[in-house]
Design a protein around this motif. Sequence first.
Motif, PDB file in Angstrom:
ATOM      1  N   GLN A   1     106.501  31.011  43.988  1.00 14.90           N
ATOM      2  CA  GLN A   1     106.121  31.971  42.955  1.00 14.90           C
ATOM      3  C   GLN A   1     105.647  33.275  43.577  1.00 14.90           C
ATOM      4  O   GLN A   1     105.871  34.361  43.017  1.00 14.90           O
ATOM      5  N   LEU A   2     105.007  33.195  44.732  1.00 16.52           N
ATOM      6  CA  LEU A   2     104.581  34.405  45.424  1.00 16.52           C
ATOM      7  C   LEU A   2     105.784  35.223  45.878  1.00 16.52           C
ATOM      8  O   LEU A   2     105.795  36.461  45.768  1.00 16.52           O
ATOM      9  N   MET A   3     106.811  34.541  46.368  1.00 17.06           N
ATOM     10  CA  MET A   3     108.041  35.238  46.737  1.00 17.06           C
ATOM     11  C   MET A   3     108.641  35.923  45.510  1.00 17.06           C
ATOM     12  O   MET A   3     109.128  37.063  45.591  1.00 17.06           O
TER      13      MET A   3
ATOM     14  N   VAL B   1     108.033  31.913  29.710  1.00 16.04           N
ATOM     15  CA  VAL B   1     106.923  32.797  29.351  1.00 16.04           C
ATOM     16  C   VAL B   1     105.682  32.451  30.170  1.00 16.04           C
ATOM     17  O   VAL B   1     104.783  33.287  30.348  1.00 16.04           O
ATOM     18  N   ASN B   2     105.632  31.231  30.691  1.00 18.88           N
ATOM     19  CA  ASN B   2     104.488  30.802  31.496  1.00 18.88           C
ATOM     20  C   ASN B   2     104.682  31.049  32.987  1.00 18.88           C
ATOM     21  O   ASN B   2     103.786  30.725  33.785  1.00 18.88           O
ATOM     22  N   GLN B   3     105.814  31.610  33.362  1.00 20.75           N
ATOM     23  CA  GLN B   3     106.036  31.934  34.769  1.00 20.75           C
ATOM     24  C   GLN B   3     105.068  33.045  35.197  1.00 20.75           C
ATOM     25  O   GLN B   3     104.808  33.978  34.435  1.00 20.75           O
TER      26      GLN B   3
ATOM     27  N   GLN C   1     103.390  40.650  34.073  1.00 17.95           N
ATOM     28  CA  GLN C   1     103.938  41.814  33.384  1.00 17.95           C
ATOM     29  C   GLN C   1     103.328  41.975  31.990  1.00 17.95           C
ATOM     30  O   GLN C   1     103.093  43.102  31.534  1.00 17.95           O
ATOM     31  N   ILE C   2     103.058  40.864  31.307  1.00 21.06           N
ATOM     32  CA  ILE C   2     102.387  40.931  30.008  1.00 21.06           C
ATOM     33  C   ILE C   2     100.977  41.490  30.177  1.00 21.06           C
ATOM     34  O   ILE C   2     100.524  42.329  29.389  1.00 21.06           O
ATOM     35  N   GLU C   3     100.299  41.041  31.215  1.00 21.11           N
ATOM     36  CA  GLU C   3      98.943  41.528  31.491  1.00 21.11           C
ATOM     37  C   GLU C   3      98.940  43.029  31.751  1.00 21.11           C
ATOM     38  O   GLU C   3      98.098  43.761  31.225  1.00 21.11           O
ATOM     39  N   VAL C   4      99.879  43.493  32.561  1.00 17.82           N
ATOM     40  CA  VAL C   4      99.975  44.930  32.849  1.00 17.82           C
ATOM     41  C   VAL C   4     100.301  45.703  31.576  1.00 17.82           C
ATOM     42  O   VAL C   4      99.733  46.762  31.306  1.00 17.82           O
TER      43      VAL C   4
ATOM     44  N   VAL D   1     112.818  39.171  34.560  1.00 22.31           N
ATOM     45  CA  VAL D   1     112.674  37.772  34.149  1.00 22.31           C
ATOM     46  C   VAL D   1     113.276  36.841  35.195  1.00 22.31           C
ATOM     47  O   VAL D   1     114.281  37.171  35.838  1.00 22.31           O
ATOM     48  N   PRO D   2     112.666  35.675  35.386  1.00 27.70           N
ATOM     49  CA  PRO D   2     113.226  34.666  36.298  1.00 27.70           C
ATOM     50  C   PRO D   2     114.236  33.802  35.561  1.00 27.70           C
ATOM     51  O   PRO D   2     114.008  33.378  34.429  1.00 27.70           O
TER      52      PRO D   2
END
Length: 289
Positions: A52-54, A264-266, A272-275, A229-230
């Motif tokens: 996920q960090l990558m 949506v939980n990724q 991005q939602i937070e930003v 999006v992933p």
Amino acid sequence: MALSRFEYVKHFEHEERLLKNCWIVVRVDGKSFHRFCQAHKFNKPNDIDALQLMNMAGMTVMQDFNEIVLAYGQSDEYSFVFRRDASVYQRRRDKLVSYVASLFTSAYMFHWTRIFQHRSLAMCYPPAFDARTVLYPTDKNLRDYLSWRQADAHVNNLYNTTFWNLVASGLSNSDAENKLKGTLAKDKNEILFNQFHINYNNEPLMFRKGTILMLKTVMVGENKQKFIVPIFEDLIGDDFWLRHPEILGKKTKLEAIYDLGENVNQPIIRYQIEVHEKRKKGRNKSVDE
């Protein structure tokens, strides 16, 4: 830059521009990541947080370059596909490669705490990533490149999943290597199923297929937003390319809303939602004042 008698040294610089009308792929690879993973005790065969960090670092690069149509990541590598007609940095190879590598590395470090905070995992030493640029003149060449990377992800993950389960069962690393020497995919699948009751096809798609990143229109509340999006899909077959014709520059009739579903939980979506929410609050505050 001020003129001086020393300015002649600029003539020693060599500038290479990438051939026009070719897909540009910049692939970033972790340097000595086997040692880095050991030092930080990443889970084997796959550490979901590390992957996920990558993805967070890949997202950051895509947000900075609007000429990237797709990115693909697996293990400690990420490939960024620039449009055939991309003009970024006037297609100067050194500029593009160095900037993508440095941005990816800094983003990896920037998002470390966000991803690993629940594990209280501190960074022991900074990571390093190298990068290379390859040109692909045809759509088929590009598709074959991405197919190669996804096939590589599958082969490596199947081996690693089998290997580390054998080690966890009590075999030494060398004994596990010897047991797997000369085995085919079906042999590894049988070992996983018969010895460990693992159906490899039920392993998470991110592990088996890697992560595809694309810019899509999504719904955030009642508003449309453009998010990276992933996507966890097979990209070797034709179906993927038919579902996403914009990659190869083919126009679609309407701007489709991409359904995030469980994605949506990724972490990259939550970020991005937070930003987006912070910017929205900032705009509302300015209006109120």
